[in-house]
Design a protein around this motif. Structure first.
Motif, PDB file in Angstrom:
ATOM      1  N   PHE A   1      31.350  33.731  44.345  1.00 53.43           N
ATOM      2  CA  PHE A   1      31.815  32.457  44.883  1.00 53.43           C
ATOM      3  C   PHE A   1      30.809  31.897  45.873  1.00 53.43           C
TER       4      PHE A   1
ATOM      5  N   SER B   1      31.151  34.651  51.104  1.00 47.67           N
ATOM      6  CA  SER B   1      32.390  34.857  50.363  1.00 47.67           C
ATOM      7  C   SER B   1      32.728  36.340  50.284  1.00 47.67           C
TER       8      SER B   1
ATOM      9  N   LYS C   1      32.208  43.511  49.598  1.00 46.71           N
ATOM     10  CA  LYS C   1      33.133  42.486  49.137  1.00 46.71           C
ATOM     11  C   LYS C   1      34.333  43.131  48.444  1.00 46.71           C
TER      12      LYS C   1
END
Length: 290
Positions: free
Chosen positions: A148, A154, A182
């Motif tokens: 993203f 992100s 992430k």
């Protein structure tokens, strides 16, 4: 789904040096991978390197780098052809424009260069992973990794499983996402996956509301940010993604899922005028361009 142990691939290839490609290259280099970024256009390659360098400097200024920006940047290698990718790459991610025929050609070309153990991934936000795998001789080694924008900031990566994606490839993809710091969501191959399907629908309705004069752009966004705790409103998000990108995805989803994804006239008109969002300085909002 059970947790996975975080890991980082030693060597990563990234195809395409645009905003998404350079962002993907940056996060893997920060995590410790040697990244080979393929970009045929010389000016685009220079811009990609500059974008990564600037991103690293900003991260260093905020104390988010364990190493110096220069040390991380040394792990970034620019090449002008996929044929120059290391055969021993653990992972190659294509981040070229959302054109199925182009992506299929690029992925097939990459497969001819890399080894049988290499995982190929597409950063597509809506195209069928199964369809993109049609041109591959090893579709079991192919997966969707939907990052993203902006990639470094992100926290999410959507892992999209094609019909033939092997379980070890799925597990490796989840492990690498964790290695980037992430979080992942795993979805099956379907039009728009989970994120684009929901995000586009919300964005299109916001554009229709603006078109109908329900409220101005800032008010529509503020309603979602304050009323529903969205970190960013749907119109500003569209500007960040790119109005041309959102239009292309909406057209694809209209073909696949029906008229509820039909793009509003306002979106088509803005794209026709070149008002593409942050990258051009004007979309639903005015942006400073560097």
């Amino acid at each position: 789904m059970t947790a996975v142990e975080a890991s980082v691939p030693k060597t990563v290839g990234v195809i395409g040096g645009g905003r998404m490609g350079s962002g993907i290259a940056q996060v893997f280099a920060v995590a410790g991978a040697v990244v080979c970024l393929a970009e045929r256009d010389p000016a685009a390659a220079v811009a990609a390197r500059d974008r990564v360098a600037m991103g690293l400097l900003r991260a260093a200024e905020k104390g988010k780098l364990a190493e110096s920006a220069d040390t991380v940047l040394e792990r970034l290698i620019l090449v002008d052809d996929v044929a120059a990718l290391p055969a021993g790459s653990d992972l190659v991610v294509e981040a070229v424009p959302e054109d199925a025929a182009l992506k299929i050609r690029v992925l097939a070309a990459v497969e001819q260069v890399v080894g049988e153990h290499t995982v190929l991934a597409s950063n597509t936000s809506s195209l069928s992973i199964g369809g993109l795998a049609d041109g591959l001789s090893r579709p079991t080694r192919f997966v969707g990794l939907h990052f993203f924008n902006p990639v470094p900031a992100s926290s999410l990566v959507e892992v999209v499983l094609g019909p033939q994606t092997a379980e070890p490839v799925r597990d490796a993809a989840r492990s690498w996402v964790a290695g980037l710091g992430k979080s992942e969501v795993v979805v099956r191959d379907s039009p728009g996956f989970a994120t684009s399907r929901l995000g586009v629908l919300l964005g299109l309705e916001a554009i229709r509301m603006l078109e109908e004069g329900v409220a101005d752009a800032a008010s529509i966004d503020r309603a979602m940010e304050l009323g529903y705790r969205h970190p960013m409103g749907p119109l500003r998000s569209t500007d960040l993604i790119g109005l041309d990108v959102r239009l292309a995805i909406a057209e694809h989803l209209t073909r696949e899922l029906g008229e509820r994804f039909a793009p509003p006239r306002l979106l088509r008109d803005k794209v026709a005028r070149g008002e593409l969002g942050r990258k051009t300085g004007q979309g639903f909002f005015t942006w400073e361009t560097s």
